[in-house]
Scaffold this active site. Structure first.
Site, PDB file in Angstrom:
ATOM      1  N   HIS A  24       0.800  -1.230   0.000  1.00 62.52           N
ATOM      2  CA  HIS A  24       0.000   0.000   0.000  1.00 62.52           C
ATOM      3  C   HIS A  24       0.837   1.287   0.000  1.00 62.52           C
ATOM      4  CE1 HIS A  24       0.360  -0.424   4.345  1.00 62.52           C
ATOM      5  NE2 HIS A  24      -0.546  -1.341   4.429  1.00 62.52           N
ATOM      6  N   HIS A  78      -2.277  -8.243  16.468  1.00 64.44           N
ATOM      7  CA  HIS A  78      -2.540  -7.073  15.612  1.00 64.44           C
ATOM      8  C   HIS A  78      -3.569  -7.451  14.557  1.00 64.44           C
ATOM      9  CE1 HIS A  78      -1.929  -3.633  13.137  1.00 64.44           C
ATOM     10  NE2 HIS A  78      -0.886  -4.036  12.432  1.00 64.44           N
ATOM     11  N   GLU A  80      -4.352  -5.840  11.637  1.00 61.64           N
ATOM     12  CA  GLU A  80      -4.148  -5.547  10.213  1.00 61.64           C
ATOM     13  C   GLU A  80      -4.088  -6.871   9.436  1.00 61.64           C
ATOM     14  OE1 GLU A  80      -1.083  -2.670   9.294  1.00 61.64           O
ATOM     15  OE2 GLU A  80      -1.974  -2.310   7.323  1.00 61.64           O
ATOM     16  N   ASP A  82      -2.587  -8.318   7.086  1.00 60.25           N
ATOM     17  CA  ASP A  82      -1.424  -9.158   6.775  1.00 60.25           C
ATOM     18  C   ASP A  82      -1.108 -10.103   7.938  1.00 60.25           C
ATOM     19  OD1 ASP A  82      -0.815  -6.702   8.018  1.00 60.25           O
ATOM     20  OD2 ASP A  82       1.261  -6.731   7.371  1.00 60.25           O
ATOM     21  N   HIS A 145       1.370  -0.079  15.673  1.00 59.95           N
ATOM     22  CA  HIS A 145       0.988   1.166  15.030  1.00 59.95           C
ATOM     23  C   HIS A 145      -0.520   1.277  14.804  1.00 59.95           C
ATOM     24  CE1 HIS A 145       0.634  -0.266  10.621  1.00 59.95           C
ATOM     25  NE2 HIS A 145       0.716  -1.335  11.359  1.00 59.95           N
ATOM     26  N   ASP A 164       4.363  -5.723  14.463  1.00 61.71           N
ATOM     27  CA  ASP A 164       5.066  -4.990  13.395  1.00 61.71           C
ATOM     28  C   ASP A 164       6.365  -4.332  13.887  1.00 61.71           C
ATOM     29  OD1 ASP A 164       3.474  -5.334  11.082  1.00 61.71           O
ATOM     30  OD2 ASP A 164       2.025  -3.889  11.819  1.00 61.71           O
ATOM     31  N   TYR A 191      11.683   0.769   7.111  1.00 61.77           N
ATOM     32  CA  TYR A 191      10.423   0.339   7.734  1.00 61.77           C
ATOM     33  C   TYR A 191      10.022   1.328   8.834  1.00 61.77           C
ATOM     34  CZ  TYR A 191       7.264  -3.120   9.867  1.00 61.77           C
ATOM     35  OH  TYR A 191       6.180  -3.781  10.374  1.00 61.77           O
ATOM     36  N   HIS A 224       7.477  -9.237  10.511  1.00 61.26           N
ATOM     37  CA  HIS A 224       8.030  -9.103   9.156  1.00 61.26           C
ATOM     38  C   HIS A 224       9.552  -9.196   9.230  1.00 61.26           C
ATOM     39  CE1 HIS A 224       4.242  -7.676   7.413  1.00 61.26           C
ATOM     40  NE2 HIS A 224       4.149  -6.784   8.380  1.00 61.26           N
TER      41      HIS A 224
HETATM   42 FE1  FEO Z   1       0.364  -3.367  10.655  1.00 64.23          FE
HETATM   43 FE2  FEO Z   1       2.277  -5.813   9.187  1.00 64.23          FE
HETATM   44  O1  FEO Z   1       0.713  -4.882   9.638  1.00 64.23           O
END
Ligand code: FEO
Length: 397
Positions: A24, A78, A80, A82, A145, A164, A191, A224
């Site tokens: 994104h 989290h 989100e 992903d 975040h 994250d 990042y 990640h």
């Molecule tokens: Fe805030 Fe890797 O998602």
């Protein structure tokens, strides 16, 4: 990649997304990973899931370690997508009545994302859960975040599953910091600059809280990229440094151009900065990705932004970059604006307004040149660059 045992009876069952190139708006030119963790204890615990497109691979990774039906507890650090996108598939496979542990905001956000109501159990900041030989400690990290973000700390192993935070968008054969060395730091910095910069004050506070809590962190496992097992303090120290945003004697001349006039101005401004001994980079907005520019913004002391006037406004790439940068709330910059124009010439004023709204120390006035710079115009641009360079070198009052 196959599941990896990262510590005794603790596995990374996540997946590698080798081919993602745009996350994104963030350029993930080396791909990324979605890490997820499986703990085998008296209770079997799964921490986080992966993007829904990778659900089959993820479930296969789990099945290589244990029958998924044996999982007792799922933790969602989290919401989100992903990290939660495969939650419905996982729950369907392991049993939809199994508890899903999350933060209070996680409960709200998971309920808003997924119509099916799973057996959510929200936890308080600092709450502990015994799973046998191990104790899990949940640490709320609201707005790091997302409102729902939290960490899970595995006390006996000293492993911090950090969602994250401390991550990097990097896909490679390496799984740990000792396998890749310092090469990972550029990815970690990018990042941070593009995802976490705006939360810098919260990060400093979080590091303080974690330090005060006396956690004996031996490994940090973000969702990640690579895991920090050799030197977890290195990434913590880097986060402290990046969060402080101490400006370097470094300038970025960021611009776009239509018929090379604004480009000539950019280069002349850079000449002035370089003549003052400033570490200077000229960045054309259609040659540099916004997320790579943002990485350089992190420790730059001066940003000089240029745009031609197009249809009484900013050139679109300049507007895009200013909007992107503003959202990330960088601090402690000297700034300036420049641009060429044909007849109306609003771009410099608009850039200045944006830079002022970011609370930068904006040099007044900016430089506007009609149509094409002549030798006098070039000289004034170089002088502008020199003035910014001198200001950057001046001792902070
Ligand atoms: Fe805030 Fe890797 O998602």
């Amino acid at each position: 990649m196959k599941p990896i045992e990262i510590a005794k009876d603790i596995y990374d069952v996540g997946v590698t997304d080798w081919n993602i190139r745009d996350f994104h708006g963030y350029s993930t030119y080396l791909g990324t990973t979605y890490n997820a963790f499986l703990i085998l204890d008296e209770k079997i615990v799964l921490i986080d899931t992966v993007k829904k497109e990778f659900a089959d691979q993820y479930l296969d990774h789990i099945a290589q370690v244990i029958d998924p039906k044996k999982i007792d507890i799922v933790i969602s650090n989290h919401t989100e997508m992903d990290h939660s996108g495969s939650l419905p598939r996982v729950m369907h496979r392991i049993g939809e009545d199994k508890p899903v542990i999350c933060s209070k905001m996680g409960l709200k956000n998971l309920s808003l994302h997924y119509r099916q109501k799973f057996n959510y159990k929200d936890v308080e900041n600092g709450e502990m859960l015994s799973i046998g030989k191990r104790t899990l400690n949940f640490l709320e990290t609201r707005m790091l975040h997302w409102p729902d973000s939290m960490f899970t700390y595995i006390k006996e192993d000293g492993i911090l599953i950090s969602s994250d935070a401390f991550g990097q968008h990097y896909a490679g054969w390496q799984k740990f910091d000792d396998q890749i060395g310092d090469a990972i730091m550029a990815h970690a910095k990018k990042y941070f600059a593009n995802i976490l910069l705006l939360y810098s004050p919260k990060i400093l506070k979080l590091v303080e809280t974690v330090t005060e809590a006396g956690l004996n962190i031996r490994m940090i496992c973000p969702d990640h990229g690579i895991l920090w097992r050799k030197d977890p303090k290195k990434i913590i120290n880097a986060y402290v440094e990046w969060s402080r945003q101490v400006p370097r004697k470094k300038a970025l001349v960021i611009y776009d151009t239509m018929w090379h006039s604004t480009e000539k101005m950019a280069e002349a401004i850079a000449d002035g900065l370089i003549s003052e001994g400033i570490d200077t980079t000229v960045m054309h907005l259609r040659k540099w990705h916004r997320s790579d520019i943002m990485t350089e913004v992190l420790d730059a002391g001066a940003l000089i932004v240029g745009s031609p006037t197009l249809n009484n406004g900013l050139f679109p790439t300049v507007a895009d970059f200013l909007t992107y940068m503003k959202g990330l709330k960088p601090k402690n910059k000297i700034a300036g604006a420049f641009g060429s124009y044909g007849w109306s010439g609003e771009s410099v004023k608009f850039i200045q307004q944006e830079l002022e709204s970011m609370k930068f120390d904006v040099m007044e006035p900016g430089i506007r040149i009609q149509y094409a710079p002549d030798p006098e115009g070039i000289k004034s641009c170089t002088e502008f660059g020199k003035q910014i360079g001198q200001k950057l070198k001046a001792p902070t009052p």
